[in-house]
Design a protein around this motif. Structure first.
Motif, PDB file in Angstrom:
ATOM      1  N   CYS A  44     -13.732  64.209 -48.911  1.00 15.11           N
ATOM      2  CA  CYS A  44     -13.048  64.170 -50.204  1.00 15.11           C
ATOM      3  C   CYS A  44     -13.993  64.512 -51.349  1.00 15.11           C
ATOM      4  N   LYS A  45     -13.406  65.107 -52.380  1.00 18.55           N
ATOM      5  CA  LYS A  45     -14.171  65.438 -53.589  1.00 18.55           C
ATOM      6  C   LYS A  45     -13.535  64.702 -54.762  1.00 18.55           C
ATOM      7  N   HIS A  46     -14.303  64.560 -55.833  1.00 18.08           N
ATOM      8  CA  HIS A  46     -13.688  63.987 -57.016  1.00 18.08           C
ATOM      9  C   HIS A  46     -12.837  65.062 -57.671  1.00 18.08           C
ATOM     10  N   GLU A  47     -11.543  65.037 -57.418  1.00 16.43           N
ATOM     11  CA  GLU A  47     -10.653  66.050 -57.998  1.00 16.43           C
ATOM     12  C   GLU A  47      -9.372  65.422 -58.529  1.00 16.43           C
ATOM     13  N   GLU A  48      -9.355  64.105 -58.574  1.00 13.66           N
ATOM     14  CA  GLU A  48      -8.222  63.394 -59.154  1.00 13.66           C
ATOM     15  C   GLU A  48      -6.901  63.764 -58.514  1.00 13.66           C
ATOM     16  N   ARG A  49      -6.937  63.968 -57.198  1.00 10.86           N
ATOM     17  CA  ARG A  49      -5.693  63.976 -56.443  1.00 10.86           C
ATOM     18  C   ARG A  49      -5.956  63.234 -55.138  1.00 10.86           C
ATOM     19  N   ILE A  50      -4.916  62.602 -54.621  1.00 13.52           N
ATOM     20  CA  ILE A  50      -5.116  61.658 -53.520  1.00 13.52           C
ATOM     21  C   ILE A  50      -5.384  62.414 -52.225  1.00 13.52           C
ATOM     22  N   GLN A  51      -6.597  62.219 -51.716  1.00 17.14           N
ATOM     23  CA  GLN A  51      -6.996  62.891 -50.473  1.00 17.14           C
ATOM     24  C   GLN A  51      -7.100  61.915 -49.306  1.00 17.14           C
ATOM     25  N   ALA A  52      -7.197  60.619 -49.609  1.00 19.95           N
ATOM     26  CA  ALA A  52      -7.262  59.618 -48.541  1.00 19.95           C
ATOM     27  C   ALA A  52      -6.350  58.450 -48.890  1.00 19.95           C
ATOM     28  N   LEU A  53      -5.574  58.013 -47.894  1.00 20.91           N
ATOM     29  CA  LEU A  53      -4.656  56.881 -48.073  1.00 20.91           C
ATOM     30  C   LEU A  53      -4.945  55.844 -46.996  1.00 20.91           C
ATOM     31  N   LEU A  76       1.500  62.520 -52.408  1.00 23.86           N
ATOM     32  CA  LEU A  76       0.751  62.448 -51.141  1.00 23.86           C
ATOM     33  C   LEU A  76       0.543  63.831 -50.509  1.00 23.86           C
ATOM     34  N   ARG A  77       0.847  64.887 -51.248  1.00 24.41           N
ATOM     35  CA  ARG A  77       0.778  66.236 -50.655  1.00 24.41           C
ATOM     36  C   ARG A  77      -0.633  66.664 -50.273  1.00 24.41           C
ATOM     37  N   PHE A  78      -1.632  66.023 -50.876  1.00 19.36           N
ATOM     38  CA  PHE A  78      -3.013  66.469 -50.634  1.00 19.36           C
ATOM     39  C   PHE A  78      -3.791  65.516 -49.730  1.00 19.36           C
ATOM     40  N   VAL A  79      -3.065  64.570 -49.119  1.00 16.13           N
ATOM     41  CA  VAL A  79      -3.740  63.600 -48.233  1.00 16.13           C
ATOM     42  C   VAL A  79      -4.291  64.320 -46.994  1.00 16.13           C
ATOM     43  N   LYS A  80      -5.591  64.110 -46.774  1.00 17.17           N
ATOM     44  CA  LYS A  80      -6.255  64.712 -45.608  1.00 17.17           C
ATOM     45  C   LYS A  80      -6.558  63.663 -44.545  1.00 17.17           C
ATOM     46  N   ILE A  81      -6.774  62.421 -45.022  1.00 19.39           N
ATOM     47  CA  ILE A  81      -7.116  61.336 -44.093  1.00 19.39           C
ATOM     48  C   ILE A  81      -6.178  60.155 -44.348  1.00 19.39           C
ATOM     49  N   LEU A  82      -5.530  59.712 -43.281  1.00 16.75           N
ATOM     50  CA  LEU A  82      -4.665  58.534 -43.356  1.00 16.75           C
ATOM     51  C   LEU A  82      -5.276  57.447 -42.467  1.00 16.75           C
ATOM     52  N   VAL A  83      -5.459  56.252 -43.039  1.00 12.92           N
ATOM     53  CA  VAL A  83      -6.055  55.146 -42.280  1.00 12.92           C
ATOM     54  C   VAL A  83      -5.057  53.996 -42.184  1.00 12.92           C
ATOM     55  N   LEU A  84      -4.864  53.479 -40.991  1.00 14.52           N
ATOM     56  CA  LEU A  84      -4.086  52.246 -40.811  1.00 14.52           C
ATOM     57  C   LEU A  84      -5.084  51.153 -40.464  1.00 14.52           C
ATOM     58  N   ASP A  85      -5.305  50.240 -41.415  1.00 15.45           N
ATOM     59  CA  ASP A  85      -6.293  49.187 -41.204  1.00 15.45           C
ATOM     60  C   ASP A  85      -5.561  47.891 -40.848  1.00 15.45           C
ATOM     61  N   GLU A  86      -6.064  47.202 -39.839  1.00 16.36           N
ATOM     62  CA  GLU A  86      -5.404  45.987 -39.321  1.00 16.36           C
ATOM     63  C   GLU A  86      -3.944  46.288 -38.988  1.00 16.36           C
ATOM     64  N   ALA A  87      -3.771  47.313 -38.166  1.00 14.59           N
ATOM     65  CA  ALA A  87      -2.433  47.774 -37.791  1.00 14.59           C
ATOM     66  C   ALA A  87      -1.624  46.662 -37.119  1.00 14.59           C
ATOM     67  N   ASP A  88      -2.268  45.841 -36.302  1.00 16.83           N
ATOM     68  CA  ASP A  88      -1.514  44.780 -35.615  1.00 16.83           C
ATOM     69  C   ASP A  88      -0.958  43.760 -36.606  1.00 16.83           C
ATOM     70  N   ARG A  89      -1.715  43.487 -37.670  1.00 18.57           N
ATOM     71  CA  ARG A  89      -1.203  42.546 -38.684  1.00 18.57           C
ATOM     72  C   ARG A  89      -0.050  43.164 -39.469  1.00 18.57           C
ATOM     73  N   MET A  90      -0.131  44.458 -39.705  1.00 18.16           N
ATOM     74  CA  MET A  90       0.999  45.110 -40.400  1.00 18.16           C
ATOM     75  C   MET A  90       2.246  45.005 -39.533  1.00 18.16           C
ATOM     76  N   PHE A  91       2.038  45.135 -38.222  1.00 12.55           N
ATOM     77  CA  PHE A  91       3.169  44.989 -37.306  1.00 12.55           C
ATOM     78  C   PHE A  91       3.702  43.555 -37.345  1.00 12.55           C
ATOM     79  N   ASP A  92       2.793  42.572 -37.222  1.00 19.59           N
ATOM     80  CA  ASP A  92       3.198  41.153 -37.225  1.00 19.59           C
ATOM     81  C   ASP A  92       3.943  40.778 -38.502  1.00 19.59           C
TER      82      ASP A  92
END
Ligand code: AMP
Length: 198
Positions: A63-72, A139-155
């Motif tokens: 990611c670069k500083h370009e003021e658009r969302i590249q990682a979620l 979200l059109r410029f998202v390059k990386i999507l992270v699901l953190d603590e996926a099991d808790r999101m499920f629970d």
């Protein structure tokens, strides 16, 4: 510096040195090379394992500083949102990336303003979905999507919201998933939304 061998950017190495991390944790050593290659990675990792640097290294690389969302980064709770965002701000301090947090229970106005300047967004599913519905997150410029603590999101019953959010991200992206446990539902989610994951 063993971290250098993993391919981590020099600006992050500088932070790691300032933080006095002596050597990579097990998950960092195993996962960071694949993450930097752009592979989809699913990892069994609890809090305290050093997982934030695993996805942080990948995000800061791409990611670069370009003021658009590249990682979620999707997280189950506001506490984890703040914690991940603070770590990402720390690791990216020499790359000048802007990280913002999005969660419910607080005013939406400031979040909308912050979203127009963010490179990285960390958020909980419900409020993120509100922003998607209102058209206040791009979200059109998202390059990386992270699901953190996926099991808790499920629970916590967020999986349908998580799936809706994933469907709003570009198909061509890197997806990283972290979960303390690996129930069947999480494996199925990975199969559905990840490519040749490691
Ligand atoms: P995390 O599991 O990513 O939430 O990290 C837990 C804590 O360990 C955080 O305070 C990190 O700053 C710290 N940490 C991450 N990687 C390392 C490492 N390789 N050596 C020492 N501390 C670390």
């Amino acid at each position: 510096m063993v971290f250098r061998k993993l391919g981590i950017k020099e600006e992050i190495i500088k932070v790691i040195e300032e933080e006095n991390f002596e050597k990579p944790s097990e998950i960092q050593e195993k996962a960071i090379p694949f993450v930097l290659e752009g592979k989809d990675v699913i990892a069994q990792a609890a809090t305290g394992s050093g997982k934030t640097l695993v996805f942080g290294a990948g995000i800061i690389h791409d990611c670069k500083h370009e003021e658009r969302i590249q990682a979620l980064i999707l997280v189950p709770t506001r506490e984890l949102a703040e914690q991940d965002a603070n770590s990402l701000r720390k690791f990216s301090k020499y790359n000048f990336l802007r990280t913002t947090v999005i969660y419910g229970g607080v005013g939406i106005g400031q979040q909308i303003r912050n979203l127009t300047k963010a490179d990285i967004v960390v958020g909980t599913p419900g409020r993120l979905l509100d922003h998607i519905k209102q058209g206040t997150i791009d979200l059109r410029f998202v390059k990386i999507l992270v699901l953190d603590e996926a099991d808790r999101m499920f629970d916590m019953g967020f999986i349908r919201d998580v799936e809706k959010i994933i469907k709003n991200c570009p198909v061509k992206r890197q997806t990283l998933m972290f979960s303390a446990t690996m129930p069947r539902e999480i494996i199925l989610l990975a199969r559905k939304y990840m490519n040749n994951q490691i």
